[in-house]
Each structure stands twice: as C-alpha cells, then as structure tokens.
Design a protein around this motif. Structure first.
Motif, PDB file in Angstrom:
ATOM      1  N   ALA A 228      19.781  26.214 -44.050  1.00  0.00           N
ATOM      2  CA  ALA A 228      19.086  25.173 -44.921  1.00  0.00           C
ATOM      3  C   ALA A 228      19.062  23.772 -44.036  1.00  0.00           C
ATOM      4  O   ALA A 228      19.969  23.415 -43.355  1.00  0.00           O
ATOM      5  N   LEU A 229      18.144  22.766 -44.486  1.00  0.00           N
ATOM      6  CA  LEU A 229      18.242  21.396 -44.235  1.00  0.00           C
ATOM      7  C   LEU A 229      18.174  20.611 -45.606  1.00  0.00           C
ATOM      8  O   LEU A 229      17.244  21.138 -46.236  1.00  0.00           O
ATOM      9  N   ILE A 230      19.053  19.677 -45.716  1.00  0.00           N
ATOM     10  CA  ILE A 230      19.328  18.993 -47.002  1.00  0.00           C
ATOM     11  C   ILE A 230      19.178  17.645 -46.798  1.00  0.00           C
ATOM     12  O   ILE A 230      19.933  16.927 -45.896  1.00  0.00           O
ATOM     13  N   HIS A 233      19.522  10.879 -50.986  1.00  0.00           N
ATOM     14  CA  HIS A 233      19.048   9.825 -51.466  1.00  0.00           C
ATOM     15  C   HIS A 233      19.271   8.708 -50.641  1.00  0.00           C
ATOM     16  O   HIS A 233      18.406   7.663 -50.356  1.00  0.00           O
ATOM     17  N   ASN A 234      20.321   8.577 -49.784  1.00  0.00           N
ATOM     18  CA  ASN A 234      20.775   7.498 -48.826  1.00  0.00           C
ATOM     19  C   ASN A 234      20.051   7.744 -47.320  1.00  0.00           C
ATOM     20  O   ASN A 234      20.408   7.119 -46.374  1.00  0.00           O
ATOM     21  N   GLY A 235      19.308   8.680 -47.136  1.00  0.00           N
ATOM     22  CA  GLY A 235      18.640   9.119 -45.897  1.00  0.00           C
ATOM     23  C   GLY A 235      19.372   9.970 -44.988  1.00  0.00           C
ATOM     24  O   GLY A 235      18.976  10.562 -44.188  1.00  0.00           O
ATOM     25  N   ALA A 236      20.519  10.518 -45.608  1.00  0.00           N
ATOM     26  CA  ALA A 236      21.410  11.441 -44.715  1.00  0.00           C
ATOM     27  C   ALA A 236      20.938  12.738 -44.770  1.00  0.00           C
ATOM     28  O   ALA A 236      20.082  13.047 -45.546  1.00  0.00           O
ATOM     29  N   THR A 237      21.342  13.602 -43.652  1.00  0.00           N
ATOM     30  CA  THR A 237      20.800  14.830 -43.529  1.00  0.00           C
ATOM     31  C   THR A 237      22.007  15.841 -43.417  1.00  0.00           C
ATOM     32  O   THR A 237      22.838  15.556 -42.559  1.00  0.00           O
ATOM     33  N   LEU A 238      21.923  16.977 -43.854  1.00  0.00           N
ATOM     34  CA  LEU A 238      23.021  17.969 -43.537  1.00  0.00           C
ATOM     35  C   LEU A 238      22.267  19.309 -43.072  1.00  0.00           C
ATOM     36  O   LEU A 238      21.134  19.899 -44.006  1.00  0.00           O
ATOM     37  N   MET A 239      22.757  19.987 -42.097  1.00  0.00           N
ATOM     38  CA  MET A 239      22.293  21.335 -41.880  1.00  0.00           C
ATOM     39  C   MET A 239      23.256  22.364 -42.031  1.00  0.00           C
ATOM     40  O   MET A 239      24.463  22.179 -41.654  1.00  0.00           O
ATOM     41  N   LEU A 240      22.843  23.301 -42.585  1.00  0.00           N
ATOM     42  CA  LEU A 240      23.803  24.366 -43.131  1.00  0.00           C
ATOM     43  C   LEU A 240      23.327  25.906 -42.712  1.00  0.00           C
ATOM     44  O   LEU A 240      22.179  26.110 -42.570  1.00  0.00           O
ATOM     45  N   LYS A 333       8.358  26.326 -49.322  1.00  0.00           N
ATOM     46  CA  LYS A 333       8.130  24.943 -49.159  1.00  0.00           C
ATOM     47  C   LYS A 333       9.422  24.331 -49.654  1.00  0.00           C
ATOM     48  O   LYS A 333      10.239  24.711 -49.935  1.00  0.00           O
ATOM     49  N   ALA A 334       9.349  23.093 -49.057  1.00  0.00           N
ATOM     50  CA  ALA A 334      10.380  22.146 -49.293  1.00  0.00           C
ATOM     51  C   ALA A 334      10.401  21.888 -50.747  1.00  0.00           C
ATOM     52  O   ALA A 334       9.545  21.832 -51.446  1.00  0.00           O
TER      53      ALA A 334
END
Length: 337
Positions: A228-230, A233-240, A333-334
C-alpha cells in the motif's frame, strides 16, 4: 506503600502470558484474576503466578473481581465486545493488536473509553523497541526536520499462522490476513515515528497466492500479502508491505526521511548533515524489552492519569488505514479516508 494496579487478564495464550509477565515485572501491578476457557491452562497459570481468582467467563470476572484494569489478549473478533464491556464497567483496558476488526468498532471503543474516563491502550509493542525509541528521540528533537516519507514492511518468505481452530486465516474471526496480523505492527511503528499524521488517502493491493500451503480443510479466506501507499494531511507519504508468504528473503524493516535527516531501523542508523557534509551516525540503542516496556507504560498511565502513546483515537486512524487498503483492493481505486 504505593497502591498497585489490580489487573485481570482475559486470554492466556502467548500474548496474555506476556502481559502477565509484564505486570509482575513492573512491580507496580498485581494480577488478581485470570480468565480462559481452557481449564488446565487457566488453573496452571493461576497457580504458577499466585493469582487468587480464576474464571472461565469474562463477564463473571468483570462482575466479581476487584480489578482496576483488564488485559484483552483474545483473538481479533473478541477485541471489541470484551473491551467495550470492560470500559463500560469502568476498567482501564490494554487490548492486543489489531485494535478491532474495523474502524467502526475502534470508534465505539474510543468513545466508550472517553465516556468512562479510563485508559484505553493498544498493545503495539514495536513502539517500545530500543531502535524505535532511539529514532523517535531524533525525530521529536527536530533533528530529522519535517518527516515526509516512510517505508516499512514485515515480510515472511513462508510463515502463515493457523492458530487454534484456524482463526488466523478465517476472515470472520481475524478480520483479515497478513495485513491485519503483522502489517499492523510495521505500519503502526512507522506511522508513529512519522508523528502519527492524519491519513487522508490509501491505494492498496491485496493478494492470496499461497492457499495451498495451509492444511486441507482449513477455511483460508484472507490475504497472505498486501502492499500500500498511504498519504497524510500534511503531505507525507508512507509505503507498506506485509506478507506471510513471498518469494523474497524475509525480515522486517522501517525507514523514515525528513528535511534535515533520515533514519533506518535494523541496522540502526541516522543519516544527516554536519557542516555541509553528509554523515551517517550509528547510535547505541539501550537494552529494552518491548513487551515489558509496553506493559509498564500502561500501568503508569493507569496509576498516574497519563495519556498512553497508543490511545483509542490513534486506534481509529490505524484501522481506517487498514480498512482503506482492503477497500482499495475491492474497488480498484484509491480510497479517501
């Protein structure tokens, strides 16, 4: 002599026993009741740890035992109902991961804790690991700057759990597979190191490719891998990534990066700049037992009225991210959160 927190533990599988050990080690809690359906196991642990009361029915324990707090160490589908019963009875609760079967349940739990004015904490022990504690210190001191990227995973080349009665791979009892079982640990730790920003969007893919590895006759209707890609709200991104079975080497990892520096766990390293030069720092991690640290923190919060580092509202956000990954797979979809 300071008053000790009086605790009852529901579920004496491995997690429940670890909770029990943690309470004993804290020196500030007393386990006065245990509850388990298995007669032999219940009586054995009650005798070994000198627990005065043993129950087969958690409702009876909540009604009769003189307890301040409850550890809920049962399978996922029992997290919400038993935690809600304990919260409504005015007991503090340490509930095993994942917080619930879905975000709706987690919200009900958070609301109940708030209404009863008691502590609700989820047992996400990786936050208490030594490397995570070191990196969190760097992040909280601002040495990494604004953290806007995280990458984490928990990968098993082969390691599908079945559990007693096959509950780990049964969606009705587990809520999901690898994602909700081990992915929740990887996701939570990385998200926490990033400062727990509010999630706003999820794009995920979920797979079931290794059903043939479980015993015949086992109901296997959950994922064995999720990616996943998350976005937050602050524009940060996390990949799991989270898998029980993947044709790549196994292991766990976590990395975060900010505007001033980055950090990696396992092996522990901090990447930063000094006097215009890029440098790598290898901090010394303290000797910590994550499980003992988790339980000690819960006890401290209950006794001293402190907010736990993993509370009910964070549990809601965590389940929203997990729900979003499954929904993204179902819709293609996202998903907005």
């Amino acid at each position: 002599m300071a008053r000790k927190l009086r605790v009852g533990i529901v579920g004496l599988g491995w997690p429940g026993v670890e909770h029990l050990k943690g309470y004993v080690a804290s020196g500030k809690a007393q386990v006065v009741a245990v509850c388990d359906l298995d007669d032999e196991r219940r009586e054995r642990f009650a005798a070994e740890y000198d627990v005065p009361e043993a129950y087969s029915d958690y409702k009876a324990m909540l009604r009769k035992a003189d307890i301040d707090a409850v550890s809920n160490a049962l399978p996922n589908f029992l997290h919400a109902p038993i935690t809600l019963a304990a919260l409504r009875a005015g007991k503090h609760v340490l509930c095993e991961k994942p917080p619930a079967m879905n975000a709706r349940e987690a919200q009900r739990m958070a609301d109940a804790a708030k209404k009863s004015r008691v502590v609700l904490m989820y047992a996400l022990c990786l936050r208490f690991g030594p490397e995570a504690q070191v990196v969190k210190g760097f992040a909280d001191r601002g040495e990494l700057g604004d953290v806007y990227y995280g990458k984490c995973g928990y990968v098993r080349r082969r390691g599908i759990p079945i559990g007693k009665g096959g509950w780990f791979v049964d969606k009705k009892r587990a809520g999901g597979g690898a994602l909700i079982d081990i992915g929740v640990h990887a996701l939570d730790r990385c998200w926490w190191l990033m400062g727990c920003p509010t999630p706003v969007m999820v794009l995920g893919s979920v797979y079931q490719e290794f059903k043939h590895l479980v015993p015949k006759g086992t109901n296997f209707d959950v994922d064995d891998a999720a990616f996943a890609l998350i976005k937050f709200h602050n524009g940060a991104t996390l990949m799991l990534e989270a898998t029980w079975a993947l044709n790549l080497p196994g292991g766990g990892y976590c990395e975060i990066a900010g505007t001033k520096g980055g950090a990696r766990l396992s092996p522990l390293a901090v990447f930063t700049e000094r006097d215009g030069m890029q440098i790598d720092i290898t901090p010394t991690a303290p000797k910590l037992n994550a499980m003992l640290g988790e339980t000690a923190h819960f006890v401290d919060c209950c006794l001293n009225g402190r907010k736990p580092i993993m509370d009910g509202e964070q549990g809601v956000h965590l389940m929203q991210m997990l729900d979003g990954i499954y929904k993204s797979q179902a819709t293609g979809k996202a998903v907005r959160i």
